[in-house]
Design an enzyme around this catalytic site. Sequence first.
Site, PDB file in Angstrom:
ATOM      1  N   TYR A 144       0.155  -7.434  -6.373  1.00  0.00           N
ATOM      2  CA  TYR A 144       0.766  -7.600  -4.985  1.00  0.00           C
ATOM      3  C   TYR A 144      -0.054  -7.645  -3.365  1.00  0.00           C
ATOM      4  CZ  TYR A 144       4.693  -7.755  -1.628  1.00  0.00           C
ATOM      5  OH  TYR A 144       5.094  -7.909  -0.892  1.00  0.00           O
ATOM      6  N   ASP A 239      -8.234  -5.623  -2.634  1.00  0.00           N
ATOM      7  CA  ASP A 239      -7.341  -5.961  -1.913  1.00  0.00           C
ATOM      8  C   ASP A 239      -6.934  -3.826  -1.930  1.00  0.00           C
ATOM      9  OD1 ASP A 239      -4.488  -4.312  -0.670  1.00  0.00           O
ATOM     10  OD2 ASP A 239      -3.692  -6.400  -2.184  1.00  0.00           O
ATOM     11  N   LYS A 267      -2.392   1.349   4.385  1.00  0.00           N
ATOM     12  CA  LYS A 267      -1.511   2.010   4.731  1.00  0.00           C
ATOM     13  C   LYS A 267      -2.317   3.353   5.233  1.00  0.00           C
ATOM     14  CE  LYS A 267       0.863   0.482   0.536  1.00  0.00           C
ATOM     15  NZ  LYS A 267       2.282   0.377   0.298  1.00  0.00           N
TER      16      LYS A 267
END
Length: 423
Positions: A144, A239, A267
């Site tokens: 994702y 990613d 994050k």
Amino acid sequence: MNTAQSEALFARAKQSIPGGVNSPVRAFRGVGGTPRFFARADGSHIVDADGNEYIDYVCSWGPLLFGHRPKPVIDAIASVLELGTSFGAPTAREVELAELIIDAVPSVEMVRLVSSGTEACMSAVRLARGFTGRELTVKFEGCYHGHVDSLLVKAGSGLATLSLPDTAGVPSRFSETTIALPYNDLDSVETAFRKQGDQIACIIVEPVAGNMGCIPPQPGFLEGLRRITQQHGALLIFDEVMTGFRLTRGGAQQLYGVVPDLTTLGKIIGGGLPLAAYGGRADIMRKIAPEGPVYQAGTLSGNPLAVTAGIAMLRQLEQHREIYAALEQTGAELAAEPPPEVCVNRVGSMLTFFFHPGPVRNYEEAKRSDTRAFGEFFHRLLDRGVYFPPSQFEAMFLSSAHTPADIAFTKSAISEFAAAARA
Ligand code: HOZ
């Protein structure tokens, strides 16, 4: 456990917010029941609107490497509040954060700050297309990369949780630019490049998958992606929104010794505030506007509060490099001796209890997990005051604030579940 406030808030939220939540996995559809509405948190513990306290293994889905409210980060945010909350113009602190990222992450020679992981991945893929002049992207099933139109093909996270193969609202012309292949399967990557290698702009991959549950790369997988992209003139994008600064200070690329062309981060680099970034080789990054022709922009990009939190976080990591060895030990302890029929996948402080005999190496295998049993496991732990991610298809995250007592308590709750399942 009294959950009256959470229940009332959820009922009220559903009137004004679709599904009652601002991000689908939070709605507990993967495990059933009422999502907890949280009021406050400190260290490894989080407290809901009814005053129930839980050991938190979601950790805001990854950012909280030092747990909730680490003092250096909170103090830093407080110190900039009186200077202004947003300027929409450059600040010295953005340069400082960019330099900290470049110093830590092997592939990053230049970096652009954005506000979310979605933005970072969307922009990195656009940049790869602009740089190579090609249109196709290779991604992996169950990975994702945010809710980017072209990357929602066979995506993990909320789509996996809700068993959605794709999403409404994406024109087929967009999804046709994406080739989705099985994770950890180099042969399928070779085949795709043999057929269409001259049209593929990039491979984007979670170097340790976290959005179909935690799935580590098999030996040679990342190296193979590096070799194949180089052979065909395509770019390799890692990613590292989840893994960046979590697995090591230099992320998964440092752990596995494979250097991509571009990296997306999020994050942890925002210290709990909305901040993300994409960076990489300077010759590629110089194609971004205003230096180059690939456009990307944002009013809140480089927001002073988020950047300050990020700097405080990364400075802490500079000073506390021992944290990774400690997290490895905590993770190993938590993962040891799981219930029968459960396979624990773990890389450092990222892990998943799969209700599957194992191994779990890709999305197909992850999907064969017993999600009903996971739901029972989740609720038993929740009732004991242990908050795991409310989906079989999400990783859980440890922080340096998790104590041996937290881990011992969690393990005893897990043992109780296993004993009850046997009875
Ligand atoms: N997609 C996020 C984790 N994979 C969850 C976001 C959220 O619900 O906060």
